[in-house]
Write a protein that holds these residues in place. Structure first.
Motif, PDB file in Angstrom:
ATOM      1  N   ARG A  27     -53.556 -29.080 -22.971  1.00 31.06           N
ATOM      2  CA  ARG A  27     -52.727 -28.877 -24.157  1.00 31.06           C
ATOM      3  C   ARG A  27     -51.683 -27.825 -23.838  1.00 31.06           C
ATOM      4  O   ARG A  27     -51.751 -27.156 -22.787  1.00 31.06           O
ATOM      5  N   ASP A  29     -51.278 -24.907 -24.962  1.00 28.70           N
ATOM      6  CA  ASP A  29     -51.878 -23.584 -24.772  1.00 28.70           C
ATOM      7  C   ASP A  29     -52.353 -23.372 -23.334  1.00 28.70           C
ATOM      8  O   ASP A  29     -52.366 -22.244 -22.842  1.00 28.70           O
ATOM      9  N   ASP A  30     -52.744 -24.455 -22.667  1.00 29.20           N
ATOM     10  CA  ASP A  30     -53.332 -24.355 -21.331  1.00 29.20           C
ATOM     11  C   ASP A  30     -52.285 -24.154 -20.243  1.00 29.20           C
ATOM     12  O   ASP A  30     -52.639 -23.761 -19.120  1.00 29.20           O
ATOM     13  N   LEU A  32     -49.058 -22.524 -20.618  1.00 30.37           N
ATOM     14  CA  LEU A  32     -47.989 -21.568 -20.920  1.00 30.37           C
ATOM     15  C   LEU A  32     -47.584 -20.782 -19.666  1.00 30.37           C
ATOM     16  O   LEU A  32     -46.406 -20.516 -19.445  1.00 30.37           O
ATOM     17  N   ARG A  64     -45.612 -23.160 -28.446  1.00 29.16           N
ATOM     18  CA  ARG A  64     -46.475 -24.293 -28.108  1.00 29.16           C
ATOM     19  C   ARG A  64     -45.810 -25.636 -28.404  1.00 29.16           C
ATOM     20  O   ARG A  64     -46.398 -26.680 -28.196  1.00 29.16           O
TER      21      ARG A  64
END
Length: 204
Positions: A27, A29-30, A32, A64
């Motif tokens: 995702r 978030d993973d 960045l 995000r």
């Protein structure tokens, strides 16, 4: 994979770079940190979604929710059409001779992103619901000038339709300054919208 998938993700006309379709199980978030490394390499540009359009968009950006562009449109073209060896790439040759029968909106969008970033602009975009349809409006780029928002819509043709600009202007009238449609024809004006040739985006 993140870098190579930039043209494909833009061609989908989706409202964000869909990390999970590129890296299974991942995702935004993973990745960045990976995005930050791509930006530091000076080969990638990031356009962030602003969750509440106002002249201070850096305060409302969603880290995000983003789109990725290449910092060089020539490199973008090579990525988009690297289906064969470079010297045998028929698609690439057709593109250069203006004979490629395809919707090139994503290519022009990358060119405008490169132009705006080269002039020192941070890249932001915005989406909002279309109350009349089950889709959303999208403003391809938002600039901040003298306390006003300058919305830009990029077209790959000479059409002057600009429903997203019109809806955005009504919704955020207190913030909106001049509205621009960036397209492939001559300089013109359509109501309150200035229709600007792609090559003139550098003057914004």
């Amino acid at each position: 994979m993140l870098f190579d998938s930039i043209p494909g993700e833009l061609a989908k006309n989706s409202f964000r770079y869909q990390v999970s379709t590129v890296l299974k199980g991942q995702r935004a978030d993973d990745i960045l940190e990976s995005i930050a490394e791509l930006v530091d390499s000076r080969t990638v540009l990031v356009s962030y979604h602003t969750n509440e359009p106002n002249p201070m968009m850096s305060m409302t950006k969603d880290i995000r929710r983003f789109k990725l562009f290449t910092a060089d449109t020539g490199l973008f073209v090579t990525l988009a059409f690297k289906d064969r060896d470079f010297t045998e790439n028929v698609l690439y040759k057709k593109l250069l001779s203006d004979k490629l029968p395809a919707n090139l909106g994503y290519l022009y969008e990358n060119a405008v992103a490169q132009t705006l970033a080269s002039a020192g602009n941070q890249l932001f975009y915005y989406t909002f619901p279309n109350d009349k349809r089950k889709t959303s409006y999208e403003i391809d780029f938002l600039l901040s000038r003298q306390g006003k928002l300058i919305p830009l819509e990029v077209k790959s043709s000479g059409y002057k339709t600009h429903s997203s600009l019109d809806a955005f202007g009504k919704r955020y009238s207190r913030y909106v300054g001049q509205k621009y449609l960036i397209y492939t024809k001559d300089l013109a004006k359509d109501g309150e919208v200035i229709c600007l040739p792609v090559y003139m985006a550098q003057f914004l």
